[in-house]
Every structure is written in structure tokens, then in C-alpha cells.
Design an enzyme around this catalytic site. Sequence first.
Site, PDB file in Angstrom:
ATOM      1  N   ASP A   1      44.757  24.717  -2.392  1.00 43.12           N
ATOM      2  CA  ASP A   1      44.896  23.664  -3.394  1.00 43.12           C
ATOM      3  C   ASP A   1      46.304  23.080  -3.410  1.00 43.12           C
ATOM      4  O   ASP A   1      47.232  23.683  -3.966  1.00 43.12           O
ATOM      5  CB  ASP A   1      44.557  24.267  -4.769  1.00 43.12           C
ATOM      6  CG  ASP A   1      44.798  23.286  -5.883  1.00 43.12           C
ATOM      7  OD1 ASP A   1      45.027  23.739  -7.036  1.00 43.12           O
ATOM      8  OD2 ASP A   1      44.773  22.070  -5.622  1.00 43.12           O
TER       9      ASP A   1
ATOM     10  N   ASP B   1      45.621  15.823  -3.374  1.00 39.73           N
ATOM     11  CA  ASP B   1      45.182  17.072  -3.992  1.00 39.73           C
ATOM     12  C   ASP B   1      43.893  17.614  -3.376  1.00 39.73           C
ATOM     13  O   ASP B   1      42.790  17.168  -3.722  1.00 39.73           O
ATOM     14  CB  ASP B   1      44.990  16.842  -5.499  1.00 39.73           C
ATOM     15  CG  ASP B   1      44.640  18.117  -6.221  1.00 39.73           C
ATOM     16  OD1 ASP B   1      44.472  18.094  -7.454  1.00 39.73           O
ATOM     17  OD2 ASP B   1      44.523  19.150  -5.545  1.00 39.73           O
TER      18      ASP B   1
HETATM   19  C1  LIG Z   1      50.275  24.700 -12.991  1.00 39.78           C
HETATM   20  C2  LIG Z   1      48.998  23.960 -13.260  1.00 39.78           C
HETATM   21  C3  LIG Z   1      48.487  23.190 -12.071  1.00 39.78           C
HETATM   22  C4  LIG Z   1      49.604  22.357 -11.473  1.00 39.78           C
HETATM   23  C5  LIG Z   1      47.270  22.334 -12.436  1.00 39.78           C
HETATM   24  N1  LIG Z   1      46.752  21.650 -11.269  1.00 39.78           N
HETATM   25  C6  LIG Z   1      45.571  21.037 -11.355  1.00 39.78           C
HETATM   26  O1  LIG Z   1      44.874  21.042 -12.345  1.00 39.78           O
HETATM   27  C7  LIG Z   1      45.081  20.320 -10.123  1.00 39.78           C
HETATM   28  C8  LIG Z   1      44.355  21.289  -9.219  1.00 39.78           C
HETATM   29  O2  LIG Z   1      44.252  20.713  -7.938  1.00 39.78           O
HETATM   30  C9  LIG Z   1      42.959  21.667  -9.734  1.00 39.78           C
HETATM   31  C10 LIG Z   1      42.396  22.673  -8.777  1.00 39.78           C
HETATM   32  C11 LIG Z   1      40.940  23.047  -9.073  1.00 39.78           C
HETATM   33  C12 LIG Z   1      40.800  23.814 -10.385  1.00 39.78           C
HETATM   34  C13 LIG Z   1      39.368  24.317 -10.617  1.00 39.78           C
HETATM   35  C14 LIG Z   1      38.873  25.158  -9.462  1.00 39.78           C
HETATM   36  C15 LIG Z   1      38.987  24.454  -8.128  1.00 39.78           C
HETATM   37  C16 LIG Z   1      40.407  23.918  -7.932  1.00 39.78           C
HETATM   38  N2  LIG Z   1      42.169  20.438  -9.774  1.00 39.78           N
HETATM   39  C17 LIG Z   1      41.571  20.035 -10.923  1.00 39.78           C
HETATM   40  O3  LIG Z   1      41.543  20.670 -11.954  1.00 39.78           O
HETATM   41  C18 LIG Z   1      40.956  18.630 -10.831  1.00 39.78           C
HETATM   42  C19 LIG Z   1      39.700  18.477 -11.580  1.00 39.78           C
HETATM   43  N3  LIG Z   1      38.670  19.429 -11.153  1.00 39.78           N
HETATM   44  C20 LIG Z   1      37.873  19.163 -10.121  1.00 39.78           C
HETATM   45  O4  LIG Z   1      37.965  18.206  -9.382  1.00 39.78           O
HETATM   46  C21 LIG Z   1      36.779  20.197  -9.915  1.00 39.78           C
HETATM   47  C22 LIG Z   1      37.195  21.149  -8.823  1.00 39.78           C
HETATM   48  C23 LIG Z   1      36.218  22.253  -8.744  1.00 39.78           C
HETATM   49  C24 LIG Z   1      35.723  22.591  -7.531  1.00 39.78           C
HETATM   50  C25 LIG Z   1      34.823  23.646  -7.387  1.00 39.78           C
HETATM   51  C26 LIG Z   1      34.427  24.327  -8.514  1.00 39.78           C
HETATM   52  C27 LIG Z   1      34.926  23.977  -9.765  1.00 39.78           C
HETATM   53  C28 LIG Z   1      35.835  22.942  -9.878  1.00 39.78           C
HETATM   54  N4  LIG Z   1      35.529  19.515  -9.550  1.00 39.78           N
HETATM   55  C29 LIG Z   1      34.594  19.384 -10.502  1.00 39.78           C
HETATM   56  O5  LIG Z   1      34.819  19.735 -11.654  1.00 39.78           O
HETATM   57  N5  LIG Z   1      33.411  18.840 -10.100  1.00 39.78           N
HETATM   58  C30 LIG Z   1      32.239  18.924 -10.935  1.00 39.78           C
HETATM   59  C31 LIG Z   1      31.799  17.553 -11.338  1.00 39.78           C
HETATM   60  C32 LIG Z   1      31.502  16.752 -10.070  1.00 39.78           C
HETATM   61  N6  LIG Z   1      31.104  15.405 -10.457  1.00 39.78           N
HETATM   62  C33 LIG Z   1      32.740  16.703  -9.194  1.00 39.78           C
HETATM   63  C34 LIG Z   1      33.211  18.106  -8.854  1.00 39.78           C
HETATM   64  C35 LIG Z   1      47.696  21.312 -13.493  1.00 39.78           C
HETATM   65  O6  LIG Z   1      48.094  20.208 -13.186  1.00 39.78           O
HETATM   66  N7  LIG Z   1      47.518  21.714 -14.730  1.00 39.78           N
HETATM   67  C36 LIG Z   1      48.001  20.908 -15.848  1.00 39.78           C
HETATM   68  C37 LIG Z   1      46.881  20.470 -16.711  1.00 39.78           C
HETATM   69  C38 LIG Z   1      46.413  21.238 -17.720  1.00 39.78           C
HETATM   70  N8  LIG Z   1      45.429  20.860 -18.572  1.00 39.78           N
HETATM   71  C39 LIG Z   1      44.852  19.649 -18.355  1.00 39.78           C
HETATM   72  C40 LIG Z   1      43.735  19.193 -19.243  1.00 39.78           C
HETATM   73  N9  LIG Z   1      45.238  18.819 -17.331  1.00 39.78           N
HETATM   74  C41 LIG Z   1      46.238  19.275 -16.517  1.00 39.78           C
HETATM   75  N10 LIG Z   1      46.623  18.540 -15.476  1.00 39.78           N
END
Ligand SMILES: CC[C@H](C)[C@H](NC(=O)C[C@H](O)[C@H](CC1CCCCC1)NC(=O)CCNC(=O)[C@H](Cc1ccccc1)NC(=O)N1CCC(N)CC1)C(=O)NCc1cnc(C)nc1N
Length: 331
Positions: free
Chosen positions: A36, A220
Amino acid sequence: ENGSAAAIPIDPRFDIAYVTPVTIGTPPQTLYLDFDTGSSDLWVFSSHTPESQVRGQRIYSPEKSSTAKLLAGHTWSILYGDGSGSLGNVYTDNFTVGGVTVTSQAVQTAQQVSYSFTSQSEIHGLVGLGFSTLNTVFPNGQLTFFDNAKSTLDSPVFTADLKWKKEGTYDFGFIDETKYTGEITYLPVQTDPGYWTFTSSGYAVGDGAFHPASIVGIADTGTSLTYLPAEVVTSYWGQVDGAVDSDYYGGYVFPCSSKLPSFTFGVGPANITIPASYINYAQITEGSPVCFGGLQSSSWLGVNIWGDVALKAAFVVFNGANPPTIGWAKK
Ligand SMILES: CC[C@H](C)[C@H](NC(=O)C[C@H](O)[C@H](CC1CCCCC1)NC(=O)CCNC(=O)[C@H](Cc1ccccc1)NC(=O)N1CCC(N)CC1)C(=O)NCc1cnc(C)nc1N
């Protein structure tokens, strides 16, 4: 030494995420982790994760590894953009990906995971490839696998060659010329707060005119879809009969029978075209005539995200030199 590892889609129907095999500890324990570039914690399901929160995931057991060492007094807690999260404690141990070994990698063991992780049995944890400033370990932040491995690689780079509904690769330390066509266009990276942030030079819908624009966003690999400014996605979906931005479904949906245009985004003087098929992300539910778009609005996110829908249309070089840059090539 350099390395190469598979990026395997976790679901054959649509590319929600990709996992990569890694080994941890002595003797080696194999887990499949989500690499990631949008975060910087390396965490795993473990023997410290309550059984009620483990549903088929492989786990890392530090007590079964002769090279595991507890990082005393250190904890971590992470929250992702989709509201999922996890927390726990920290060990160091041998960590190997595609032949590249780091001997004292911080491996964050989960003591709690949110339900969306419990329900996703194919993801056994994450490998953060963002900048180490984003690492959540307290009181001392830890380095990512890439930051630790960099000095042992021929070149301080890793590349992502993700594919549509097929297995791709992550390469470490070298650029495989057979994986792309034409030239790689390198762009500057803004490393604050710690994502691979770059500026795209504009966009075009289908065969339409190119619209010059400065679109600041993050590359990302951990985000499934691509989230861009409202005016960009409105002009895209405006070309699709029956497409609507649905509160009910949480984004743009359209009749599955629609013929979608491709989407082109600028990378400096060059550009990358996302084929229409990648933007027809998935049926809302199995057999539904309603489909969910792979291109969605970022207006509620506060950041533009070039997720897997865009990344799999290109060969992407994450250059960890000083200063870092990001390279894009057609393939
Ligand atoms: C140190 C924290 C770290 C940098 C954190 N980074 C991220 O969130 C980006 C990171 O790339 C994460 C990595 C994911 C996390 C879940 C598990 C798989 C990897 N990306 C996301 O959260 C983007 C949104 N989620 C997604 O894109 C997830 C990924 C996923 C894949 C497989 C299974 C489950 C989830 N996809 C879905 O939810 N999907 C279901 C719905 C479908 N239509 C599309 C796919 C952050 O910015 N957090 C701050 C944050 C907190 N709270 C919120 C509300 N927003 C925030 N940005």
C-alpha cells in the site's frame, strides 16, 4: 540484491485489492499482504489477534520465530480512509519479499482489527510503501520495508505493474524495460505529509479534447478506485447515458449495458489512457443491471487519489532517490 514479487488480485471478478506473498521470521512464515503506497505501517494478523477477529487469515506467530524480538514499549494504531483500522504492538524480525531480505524489519502485530479486515480473509495485513513519516508506531516511528531495503538495492526504486483482473508484479531495485513501452515520464513528488503526491497535467474523456489542468493527487496502490475533482468526473459521466451520482450507492452508477468512454490523464507532456473496461468496475450486486464506476468524485475525500483503476493502466516507478520522483509509462 534486487527482487520481484507477484501482485495477485484477491477477487477474480473485480480488482478490489492485490496481495503479495512475503516470508517473516525463522523458520519463514508465509503471509499474503496488501502492498500500500498510501500508508507506511507494516502490520500483520498475528498470534496476538483475538480468534474472534480472525476468519481464515494466515497469522504471524513471533513466539515461533527464533529471530523475532519484541520492540518493548512500542504500540501502533492506524485508521484508513475507508474507516477501517487496526492496532497492536511491535516486533522486529527477518522480512523477505521476492528475494529481498531486511533482517530487522519492524513488524507490527495486530491486537485488534476492524470488522472489514476480519471479513477479508485474503488480506493477512499490509506493507506500507509510503514515506516513513506516516508510520504510526509510538513513541518511535519505524522505517518501511522499502526504506530499510533501499541501501541493499542496485537502485533505490520499486515499480508497480498492476494488471486488470490478472496477476502483476512489484519489482524492487531495478526497472524492467520489458514491462513498458515508449519513455518513462518522471514527475516531482511532494513528500509532505508522506504520500506519493504528484501533479497531473490534465485530462481527456474518450477521444475528446485534452483539458489542461493541475490535478494534485496521490498514487495509491491500496485504494481500489480513482477519485478525482467533481468537475472532472462530471464531464466524464456526462458522456454516459443513464449515469447518476447516487447517494444510495455512494457514487456514480450507470447501466451495465452502457458503452463507456476511456479516460486519459496527463503526466507532464505525456499521458496515460485508462481503458473503458477498467472504469466499468463492478455490478452493484451479482447479476444486477446497475454497475458501479471506477472513477468517482474526490470532493468528500479532501484529496485526489489515483488508485488501482488508474495505476493498472500504467507502469509506475516509485523512485526513492533524493529528491524522490514518480515515473509513468504506457504498457
Ligand atoms: C497513517 C494512516 C494512513 C496514511 C491512511 N492511508 C489511507 O487510508 C490510504 C490507504 O491506501 C488505504 C489502504 C486500504 C485500507 C483498507 C484495506 C486495504 C488497504 N486506502 C483507503 O482507505 C482508501 C479507501 N478504501 C478503499 O479503496 C478500499 C480498499 C479495500 C480493499 C480490499 C478490502 C477492503 C478495502 N476499497 C473499498 O472499500 N472497496 C469497496 C467498495 C467498492 N466499490 C470499491 C472497493 C490515512 O490516510 N489515514 C487517514 C484517514 C483517516 N480517517 C479517514 C476517514 N480518512 C483518512 N484519510
